[in-house]
Design a protein around this motif. Sequence first.
Motif, mmCIF file in Angstrom:
data_model
loop_
_atom_site.group_PDB
_atom_site.id
_atom_site.type_symbol
_atom_site.label_atom_id
_atom_site.label_comp_id
_atom_site.label_asym_id
_atom_site.label_seq_id
_atom_site.Cartn_x
_atom_site.Cartn_y
_atom_site.Cartn_z
ATOM 1 N N GLY A 1 0.812 -1.206 0.000
ATOM 2 C CA GLY A 1 0.000 0.000 0.000
ATOM 3 C C GLY A 1 0.846 1.256 0.000
ATOM 4 O O GLY A 1 2.033 1.223 -0.334
ATOM 5 N N VAL A 2 0.207 2.357 0.429
ATOM 6 C CA VAL A 2 0.859 3.664 0.467
ATOM 7 C C VAL A 2 0.693 4.237 1.862
ATOM 8 O O VAL A 2 -0.428 4.222 2.422
ATOM 9 C CB VAL A 2 0.270 4.622 -0.588
ATOM 10 C CG1 VAL A 2 0.906 6.000 -0.486
ATOM 11 C CG2 VAL A 2 0.465 4.063 -1.991
ATOM 12 N N VAL B 1 11.461 3.999 16.648
ATOM 13 C CA VAL B 1 12.612 4.649 16.020
ATOM 14 C C VAL B 1 12.466 4.551 14.503
ATOM 15 O O VAL B 1 12.380 3.437 13.957
ATOM 16 C CB VAL B 1 13.946 4.009 16.466
ATOM 17 C CG1 VAL B 1 15.122 4.727 15.822
ATOM 18 C CG2 VAL B 1 14.060 4.033 17.975
ATOM 19 N N TYR B 2 12.425 5.707 13.837
ATOM 20 C CA TYR B 2 12.404 5.737 12.373
ATOM 21 C C TYR B 2 12.863 7.120 11.927
ATOM 22 O O TYR B 2 13.209 7.983 12.743
ATOM 23 C CB TYR B 2 11.015 5.395 11.830
ATOM 24 C CG TYR B 2 9.956 6.459 12.050
ATOM 25 C CD1 TYR B 2 9.585 7.330 11.032
ATOM 26 C CD2 TYR B 2 9.319 6.577 13.284
ATOM 27 C CE1 TYR B 2 8.612 8.297 11.237
ATOM 28 C CE2 TYR B 2 8.363 7.534 13.499
ATOM 29 C CZ TYR B 2 8.001 8.402 12.468
ATOM 30 O OH TYR B 2 7.049 9.363 12.671
ATOM 31 N N SER B 3 12.889 7.338 10.602
ATOM 32 C CA SER B 3 13.399 8.599 10.067
ATOM 33 C C SER B 3 12.318 9.672 10.078
ATOM 34 O O SER B 3 11.295 9.537 10.762
ATOM 35 C CB SER B 3 13.926 8.386 8.639
ATOM 36 O OG SER B 3 12.911 7.882 7.799
ATOM 37 N N ASP B 4 12.474 10.700 9.301
ATOM 38 C CA ASP B 4 11.577 11.854 9.255
ATOM 39 C C ASP B 4 10.186 11.438 8.775
ATOM 40 O O ASP B 4 10.060 10.738 7.761
ATOM 41 C CB ASP B 4 12.168 12.903 8.314
ATOM 42 C CG ASP B 4 11.429 14.232 8.387
ATOM 43 O OD1 ASP B 4 10.394 14.293 9.075
ATOM 44 O OD2 ASP B 4 11.887 15.200 7.750
ATOM 45 N N PRO B 5 9.106 11.860 9.461
ATOM 46 C CA PRO B 5 7.749 11.516 8.996
ATOM 47 C C PRO B 5 7.452 12.013 7.585
ATOM 48 O O PRO B 5 6.703 11.368 6.843
ATOM 49 C CB PRO B 5 6.844 12.197 10.031
ATOM 50 C CG PRO B 5 7.699 12.392 11.230
ATOM 51 C CD PRO B 5 9.084 12.603 10.731
ATOM 52 N N ASP B 6 8.012 13.154 7.220
ATOM 53 C CA ASP B 6 7.760 13.672 5.871
ATOM 54 C C ASP B 6 8.342 12.775 4.790
ATOM 55 O O ASP B 6 7.879 12.806 3.640
ATOM 56 C CB ASP B 6 8.336 15.081 5.741
ATOM 57 C CG ASP B 6 7.625 16.077 6.653
ATOM 58 O OD1 ASP B 6 6.461 15.806 7.004
ATOM 59 O OD2 ASP B 6 8.242 17.097 7.019
ATOM 60 N N ASP B 7 9.362 11.983 5.133
ATOM 61 C CA ASP B 7 9.935 11.064 4.150
ATOM 62 C C ASP B 7 9.024 9.876 3.883
ATOM 63 O O ASP B 7 9.143 9.219 2.840
ATOM 64 C CB ASP B 7 11.302 10.563 4.620
ATOM 65 C CG ASP B 7 12.334 11.681 4.680
ATOM 66 O OD1 ASP B 7 12.115 12.711 4.012
ATOM 67 O OD2 ASP B 7 13.345 11.528 5.398
ATOM 68 N N ARG C 1 4.645 7.457 0.607
ATOM 69 C CA ARG C 1 5.597 6.499 0.031
ATOM 70 C C ARG C 1 4.920 5.130 -0.131
ATOM 71 O O ARG C 1 4.336 4.611 0.808
ATOM 72 C CB ARG C 1 6.818 6.357 0.928
ATOM 73 C CG ARG C 1 7.821 5.325 0.412
ATOM 74 C CD ARG C 1 8.914 5.027 1.406
ATOM 75 N NE ARG C 1 9.785 6.163 1.631
ATOM 76 C CZ ARG C 1 10.893 6.120 2.367
ATOM 77 N NH1 ARG C 1 11.231 4.974 2.950
ATOM 78 N NH2 ARG C 1 11.628 7.201 2.533
ATOM 79 N N PRO C 2 5.036 4.525 -1.301
ATOM 80 C CA PRO C 2 4.498 3.165 -1.472
ATOM 81 C C PRO C 2 5.405 2.142 -0.800
ATOM 82 O O PRO C 2 6.627 2.255 -0.846
ATOM 83 C CB PRO C 2 4.471 2.978 -2.993
ATOM 84 C CG PRO C 2 5.509 3.930 -3.504
ATOM 85 C CD PRO C 2 5.524 5.095 -2.559
ATOM 86 N N VAL C 3 4.794 1.142 -0.162
ATOM 87 C CA VAL C 3 5.554 0.114 0.541
ATOM 88 C C VAL C 3 5.059 -1.250 0.103
ATOM 89 O O VAL C 3 3.910 -1.422 -0.342
ATOM 90 C CB VAL C 3 5.422 0.270 2.069
ATOM 91 C CG1 VAL C 3 6.092 1.544 2.547
ATOM 92 C CG2 VAL C 3 3.961 0.256 2.495
ATOM 93 N N GLN C 4 5.953 -2.239 0.219
ATOM 94 C CA GLN C 4 5.614 -3.623 -0.084
ATOM 95 C C GLN C 4 5.361 -4.384 1.212
ATOM 96 O O GLN C 4 5.730 -3.949 2.299
ATOM 97 C CB GLN C 4 6.754 -4.276 -0.873
ATOM 98 C CG GLN C 4 7.096 -3.582 -2.174
ATOM 99 C CD GLN C 4 5.985 -3.666 -3.183
ATOM 100 O OE1 GLN C 4 5.255 -4.669 -3.242
ATOM 101 N NE2 GLN C 4 5.829 -2.632 -4.001
ATOM 102 N N THR C 5 4.759 -5.528 1.078
ATOM 103 C CA THR C 5 4.496 -6.371 2.246
ATOM 104 C C THR C 5 5.821 -6.801 2.877
ATOM 105 O O THR C 5 6.703 -7.329 2.210
ATOM 106 C CB THR C 5 3.683 -7.604 1.837
ATOM 107 O OG1 THR C 5 2.465 -7.192 1.217
ATOM 108 C CG2 THR C 5 3.365 -8.466 3.056
ATOM 109 N N GLY C 6 5.959 -6.550 4.157
ATOM 110 C CA GLY C 6 7.186 -6.899 4.870
ATOM 111 C C GLY C 6 8.269 -5.843 4.821
ATOM 112 O O GLY C 6 9.339 -6.040 5.417
ATOM 113 N N GLU C 7 8.041 -4.722 4.151
ATOM 114 C CA GLU C 7 9.060 -3.675 4.081
ATOM 115 C C GLU C 7 9.193 -2.982 5.441
ATOM 116 O O GLU C 7 8.197 -2.619 6.068
ATOM 117 C CB GLU C 7 8.698 -2.662 3.006
ATOM 118 C CG GLU C 7 9.740 -1.563 2.839
ATOM 119 C CD GLU C 7 9.416 -0.622 1.688
ATOM 120 O OE1 GLU C 7 10.063 0.437 1.604
ATOM 121 O OE2 GLU C 7 8.532 -0.956 0.889
#
Length: 460
Positions: free
Chosen positions: A235-236, A332-338, A342-348
Motif C-alpha cells: 500500500g501507500v 525509532v524511524y526517520s523523518d515523517p515527511d519522508d 511512500r508506497p511500501v511492499q508487504t514486509g518492508e
Amino acid sequence: MTAKPAAAAPASSRFYALASRVEAATTAAELGFTICNDTRLLVDYRQAALVVMGAAPRPPRLAAHSGLADVDPNTPYALWLSGVTKKIAARCADLPANARVLPLSPDRLDDELAQGWSEWFPAHVWVLPLTGPDKSVAALLFLGRDEPWPTTLTSDGEEFALLHMAGLYGYAWWSLVARPSRVQRWWRAATSGRRLRYIAVGLLVLLLLPVREYTLVPAEIISLHSQVIASPREGVIRHMVIQPNATVKAGQVLAELDDTTLRNKLAVAQAELATANVEMHQAAQQAIESQNAKADLGMAEGKLHEREVDVASLQREVEKLEIRAPVDGVFVYSDPDDWAGRPVQTGERIGLLADPHTLGVRAWAPVGEPTNLEGGAPMTVFLKTAPLSPIGARLDYAGYQSVESPTGVASYVLRGTVDGDASAARIGLQGTARVSGRWSVLGYLLLRRPLATVRAWCGI
C-alpha cells in the motif's frame, strides 16, 4: 659589476671591506655572488667558480661563477668542474689548517679531465676549501689567472689575507647553507658516546612495557531488545501517527496506510452481499412453492457464502491498514515527511520498536585490524556528545562474515552490552569504541602493522 682591487689601499682595509659584504649576505645566492666577484678586492684573477660538495651519492654542483648572476649546473663546463671537484676533494680535505690552499695543475688530474684544462681554465689555478666549524669541506673556490700564484706568503701580502678570507667564507657558507638545526645538533649530541647506550637501553625498556592490545572502531548505541515494524500489506503510507523516537504502548497505532481503494472494494463487496442475501430469500420462498426451485436455492446459498467470505477478508485487510505496536517501547524511524505518500511492499521495514532500558553497542571493526576480537573483551565507548564521559561495555560477539560499514569499509559487526553508567547514552548516539584485546608489549603494539605488511608482501 665586479669589484676592482684598490692597489693603493692596504690589504687589511680591503679585507675588512670584503668582510662587511660577506656579513651583509642573507642568502646562499648572495654569498656565492660575493665570493666569486668581490674577492677581487683582495687579489686579481681572471675567473672564479664556487662548487658545492654534494651529499653522497649526489655529485658536486656549480653554485656561482664570476661575471654571472645565475649559473646552470648542467652545462659542459659545470659538469667538467664537478668531475674535477670529485677528483681533488679528498686531497683538499687533507690540507693543513694553516695552509688551506691547493695549487692545481693538469698533471694532478686524470687524462680525460686534463684534456679540458686548456678549454676551461687559465694556466694557474688555486683551489681554496671552504670549511665550517665542523672542519668538513662544504665547497671549493677555484681562482684562476694567467700570472703565477706566489709560492711563499708574507703576513702583509694579499694572498695571505685571501687565505684568512677563505676561512671566513667557509663559516659564512656553513651558517647559511650547512648549519644543522637544533634537532640535528641535539641528535648528534645524544647519539655520541655514552648517551647513545643510555638511549638504546631506555628505548629497549620502553618497548618491553606490558600494554593491552586495543583497537578503535566506530560505534553507536542500540537497544538489545527491539522488533522490526514492517508493513503488513502492500500500500501507500498515508500518515505516521507517532513522531520519531516517541514512547508508545502496546496496541497503539504507529502508522496508517491509505484506505481509499480497499474501502471502495469493501463497499462493493458489502453491496454484493446484500444482493446475494435478497436473492437467497427469494430462492427460499420459491423453493416452498415449487419443487423444481430447490436447485436454485443451493446456488443462492453458495453465492451468499462466497460474498460473506469476501466481505470478511476485506474487513481483515482494512484492519491491517493501521500498523500497531506489538509491545511497549520507543518507535525509532526517520523523518515523517519522508514516509508520507511512500508506497511500501508487504514486509518492508518502516521502523524499529526498541526497549530503551536495555542498551547495547554496535560497532564495525575493519577487516585489516589485527586486534583479536574475543567474546567478553572489555569495551569503552566515547560518545561524540559526551567525549569526557566514557561508557563501559562488554563485547558479546564479533561477526565472522564481513559486511560494509556505514563508512564504506569492509568490517566485522561487533555487538556488546552496556554495563557501566549509561546516563549519558541513548539509542542512536554515535561515537568511538575502544575494544581491548590480549596483553602484550609496547614494541609489538607499535610494530604489528609493519610486521603484518612485511609478511603479506614477502611471505616470511
